[in-house]
Design a protein around this motif. Structure first.
Motif, PDB file in Angstrom:
ATOM      1  N   SER A 209     -28.451  -6.366  -5.091  1.00 39.06           N
ATOM      2  CA  SER A 209     -29.040  -5.056  -4.833  1.00 39.06           C
ATOM      3  C   SER A 209     -28.011  -3.934  -4.954  1.00 39.06           C
TER       4      SER A 209
ATOM      5  N   ASP B 231     -31.602 -14.971   3.935  1.00 37.55           N
ATOM      6  CA  ASP B 231     -31.844 -13.730   3.202  1.00 37.55           C
ATOM      7  C   ASP B 231     -30.687 -12.736   3.348  1.00 37.55           C
ATOM      8  N   ASP B 232     -29.655 -13.157   4.051  1.00 37.92           N
ATOM      9  CA  ASP B 232     -28.482 -12.301   4.253  1.00 37.92           C
ATOM     10  C   ASP B 232     -27.778 -12.052   2.916  1.00 37.92           C
ATOM     11  N   VAL B 233     -27.005 -10.961   2.853  1.00 39.50           N
ATOM     12  CA  VAL B 233     -26.262 -10.641   1.633  1.00 39.50           C
ATOM     13  C   VAL B 233     -24.816 -10.271   1.980  1.00 39.50           C
TER      14      VAL B 233
ATOM     15  N   LYS C  18     -26.217 -12.999  -4.078  1.00 38.90           N
ATOM     16  CA  LYS C  18     -26.761 -12.376  -2.863  1.00 38.90           C
ATOM     17  C   LYS C  18     -25.799 -11.299  -2.363  1.00 38.90           C
TER      18      LYS C  18
ATOM     19  N   ILE D 105     -33.431  -4.299   1.438  1.00 41.20           N
ATOM     20  CA  ILE D 105     -32.356  -5.193   1.003  1.00 41.20           C
ATOM     21  C   ILE D 105     -32.565  -6.603   1.551  1.00 41.20           C
ATOM     22  N   ARG D 106     -32.752  -7.539   0.626  1.00 39.89           N
ATOM     23  CA  ARG D 106     -32.916  -8.949   0.984  1.00 39.89           C
ATOM     24  C   ARG D 106     -32.218  -9.791  -0.075  1.00 39.89           C
ATOM     25  N   GLY D 107     -31.653 -10.923   0.384  1.00 38.99           N
ATOM     26  CA  GLY D 107     -30.939 -11.775  -0.550  1.00 38.99           C
ATOM     27  C   GLY D 107     -31.775 -12.260  -1.714  1.00 38.99           C
ATOM     28  N   ASP D 108     -33.063 -12.533  -1.452  1.00 37.90           N
ATOM     29  CA  ASP D 108     -33.887 -13.118  -2.515  1.00 37.90           C
ATOM     30  C   ASP D 108     -34.738 -12.075  -3.229  1.00 37.90           C
ATOM     31  N   LYS D 109     -34.513 -10.796  -2.906  1.00 35.53           N
ATOM     32  CA  LYS D 109     -35.392  -9.763  -3.454  1.00 35.53           C
ATOM     33  C   LYS D 109     -34.559  -8.529  -3.793  1.00 35.53           C
ATOM     34  N   PRO D 110     -33.802  -8.615  -4.902  1.00 35.16           N
ATOM     35  CA  PRO D 110     -32.897  -7.504  -5.225  1.00 35.16           C
ATOM     36  C   PRO D 110     -33.645  -6.193  -5.451  1.00 35.16           C
ATOM     37  N   MET D 111     -33.017  -5.113  -5.083  1.00 34.77           N
ATOM     38  CA  MET D 111     -33.605  -3.794  -5.302  1.00 34.77           C
ATOM     39  C   MET D 111     -32.495  -2.784  -5.510  1.00 34.77           C
TER      40      MET D 111
END
Lengths: 321, 410
Positions: free
Chosen positions: A74, A107-109, A50, B201-207
């Protein structure tokens, strides 16, 4: 800023304790033998999936080449001078969205700047200073290959004295190539009193892993300067990256250290430093110091600078030599 | 909260952001925009708005943070002016390429050097090719309304581009005008909470955003997508503006037509000095002259069709550019000339430069423009661009030059 600090993570003692799982997958456009990528690969094992890597223009920009990325997290390419400001925008936005209930906390990174020495030491110094001043909760990973590597090895302010680059060539008037000393970014950053600051080497993976584990327990700016031996720019065989990474530390040219809230500790101090020549010799960027005749003055200057650094370290820490 | 009050243009811009219920405001001060961020800072400090307000270290950083915040899924607002816009310039291209929606207010101020504080449009028009949409406001009311329309436009999935809303330094920024603030509940219906539709940008949804491309073909693809999005914005603006008119009773088109129905002559202007142009039109109308004014409101995407349809068949048209492209002339003039190129009933086009650095455009100068319009209408050649500069201003400037020890013929 609003993230709670994690409990102290267990530090590791052996290579086997490093996670097997890969968070940066192979098959990228990065040069074979890149020391910086190896350091980032190890770092990513602690950072986990994450993440968002906020990138400044440099070699690693080619990691994310449409439509591929090697990351499980990401990626956000910003500009050369403003990756830390990009990290600010992401961190702030996620914080406020979580606070307003628009985003679940899971959902934090982790927000990680990935930038080379060119942008870090030069153009991005101002925006990074801003992020440090604001106490931003982010990571900064600088892969320091001591030049503008992506553009073909021109001098950056991280280029050490004596190295030849495309813009500091050797000539009758400039026998050493680069005649400036390397900018002391560690001290510039340290003056901002970040939560955590460290140098790491890809050849010291346990030291590297423990530093990232320690940083993970802290809230605020967490900064890393990764020594990034560069076969393409430094002109040596890619299989020797590990050797040069090790020699940089063993000769004392690259000091492994950390600063927690400003207090500096050297995390690895060899009993006896090897002569700097062992590190310099064989690298094409230093060949002019040895051939056709030895440049004794330049070699002495490099050795003296390293000796002075460590004398000061031993003096201030009171450690016996 | 009262709905009608006297607000400066800057306060109106801050109210636009407040009514849009923005999440994030990265800021950096620059005159004459400071009042916008000071107000937002105060509201943030008081807890009147839930947005996070952060003072950045430069406009370059501010715009990067703004784009990155939008990439993370927040509704973002910020403002700048003049040199600040230029300092953030490479970031404008970068975040437009990310296809993230945000609203950036620019308070127009002429560029250095010489350094000055008053308005012209070289700052905002320099940004015309960055990929940002551009809306140019004439009044304080229009600033509030345009910001709300801008968010709808930016966040529309057929557009997904950031928007610059422009207002003039001093003539609007510090001028109080009566403004009707739309009620927050009605705004919330018109502009619902932002649901990001781009990769965010979301932890469970990389982009990945801003990934490198190798070769011109994928690069061309992404650039062409921006062109398509700009084209979509023309139609979307009309739809959104219709809805705005139904809800709030104020109508905004891509271009504003003032007294144009039967007009033989047309002035083309934009921004706050268009009000002066309208006053001149009314004076001429009182003398029985058939003249009107076309105000450019949306400058990107460029409403070429609407402009061509409006100007075709007129006797003569004067484009008053409040900017200067040295070595060329006015910036908008060639854009309008291009729009008219395919018209068979193409009117003669006069290029006029006026109002540089906030310099007034006097009644006498409007008279001079009209004199040239009449000459152009009967086929006389008129040297253009014409730089508006009065005798009195010339004399005063000469005095300054003498004080500076520069004896010269102006």
């Amino acid at each position: 800023m609003t993230l709670p600090t994690s409990p102290e993570l267990e530090s590791i003692k052996t290579l086997k304790q490093i996670a097997r799982e890969e968070f940066i997958l192979p098959g990228t456009a990065i040069c074979g033998g890149c020391g910086g990528l190896e350091a980032l690969r190890l770092a990513a094992k602690v950072l986990g999936p994450k993440t968002v890597f906020v990138n400044a223009a440099g070699c690693f920009t080619l990691l994310a080449t449409f439509p591929y990325t090697p990351f499980k997290g990401s990626w956000l390419y910003t500009t050369m001078a403003s990756a830390a400001a990009g990290a600010q925008g992401v961190r702030d936005a996620l914080d406020v969205l979580i606070a307003r209930g628009k985003l679940p906390a899971e959902d934090d990174v982790e927000v990680v700047v990935v930038a080379g020495d060119g942008s870090t030491y030069d153009m991005a110094l101002s925006s990074t200073s801003g992020a440090l001043f604001r106490g931003l909760d982010f990571w900064y990973f600088c892969y320091d290959n001591e030049s503008y590597g992506n553009t073909g090895m021109q001098m950056s302010s991280a280029t050490p004295y004596g190295a030849r680059t495309a813009t500091t060539p050797v000539g009758v008037k400039a026998r050493a190539g680069t005649e400036h000393g390397k900018k002391d970014l560690f001290e510039i950053w340290r003056a901002h009193r970040p939560a955590y600051l460290a140098t790491v080497s890809p050849r010291f993976p346990i030291d590297l892993t423990n530093k990232f584990l320690k940083a993970k327990t802290l809230c605020g700016p967490k900064l890393f300067i990764a020594h990034a031996p560069c076969p393409t720019g430094w002109l040596y065989d890619p299989e020797q990256t590990a050797d040069y990474a090790r020699l940089a530390v063993e000769t004392g040219i690259f000091a492994l250290k950390e600063a927690v809230d400003g207090a500096v500790t050297h995390t690895y101090v060899p009993r006896r430093h090897r002569p700097v020549e062992e590190y310099l010799q064989g690298q094409g960027r230093y060949r002019h110091l040895f051939e056709p005749t030895r440049n004794e003055g330049a070699l002495r200057q490099i050795q003296d600078q390293v000796d002075r650094y460590w004398a000061e370290v031993h003096e201030t820490t009171g450690a016996a030599r | 909260m009262t709905t009608g009050q006297l607000l400066t243009g800057n306060a109106a811009a801050a109210w636009g952001a407040r009514l849009a219920d923005v999440d994030y405001i990265p800021a950096f001060p620059i005159t004459p925009q400071t009042e916008i961020i000071e107000l937002l800072a105060q509201w943030s400090a008081n807890g009147d708005i839930p947005a996070r307000f952060v003072t950045m270290d430069s406009e370059h950083s501010m715009l990067t943070a703004a784009g990155a915040g939008a990439a993370a899924g927040a509704r973002v607002f910020t403002a700048t002016s003049s040199q600040g816009l230029l300092y953030g310039f490479e970031v404008l291209y970068t975040i437009a390429g990310w296809r993230v929606p945000l609203v950036l207010v620019n308070v127009s101020r002429a560029l250095a050097s010489p350094i000055t504080l008053e308005a012209d449009h070289n700052d905002i028009l320099a940004a015309r090719d960055t990929g940002f949409l551009q809306i140019h406001a004439e009044t304080c009311q229009e600033i509030v309304d345009s910001i709300l329309i801008a968010y709808r436009l930016a966040e529309d999935e057929r557009v997904m581009l950031p928007v610059l809303v422009n207002l003039d330094g001093f003539t609007l920024s510090f001028t109080r005008e009566p403004v009707t603030l739309p009620p927050p509940a009605a705004v919330a219906e018109f502009l619902p909470a932002y649901r990001p539709r781009h990769a965010y940008i979301r932890g469970d949804k990389p982009m990945a955003q801003g990934a490198a491309v190798l070769g011109g073909a994928p690069y061309s693809y992404f650039r062409y997508q921006q062109q398509r999005a700009q084209e979509n914005a023309l139609a979307m603006h009309q739809t959104i503006a219709e809805e705005f008119a139904v809800r709030f009773g104020r109508r905004y088109d891509l271009i504003e037509s003032f007294q144009l129905d039967d007009a033989d002559y047309v002035l083309v202007m934009s921004n706050a000095f268009a009000t002066k142009g309208k006053a001149a039109v009314q004076r001429w109308r009182a003398r029985g002259i058939k003249i009107g004014l076309l105000r450019l409101r949306v400058v990107r995407p460029f409403p070429a069709e609407a402009i061509a349809a409006t100007l075709a068949g007129r006797k003569a048209v004067a484009i008053i550019d409040q900017n200067l492209a040295p070595g060329s002339g006015g910036i908008l003039y060639p854009e309008i000339a291009t729009a008219l190129y395919h018209e068979t009933q193409r009117p003669p086009l006069l290029s006029v430069i006026g109002g540089l650095g906030g310099k007034d455009i006097s009644e006498g100068e409007f008279e001079a423009v009209f004199h040239h319009l009449e000459r152009a209408a009967v086929g006389e050649h008129v040297v253009s661009p014409l730089l508006l500069y009065t005798k009195l201003e010339q004399e005063r400037t000469r005095t300054l030059l003498q004080i500076a020890g520069k004896e010269t013929s102006l």
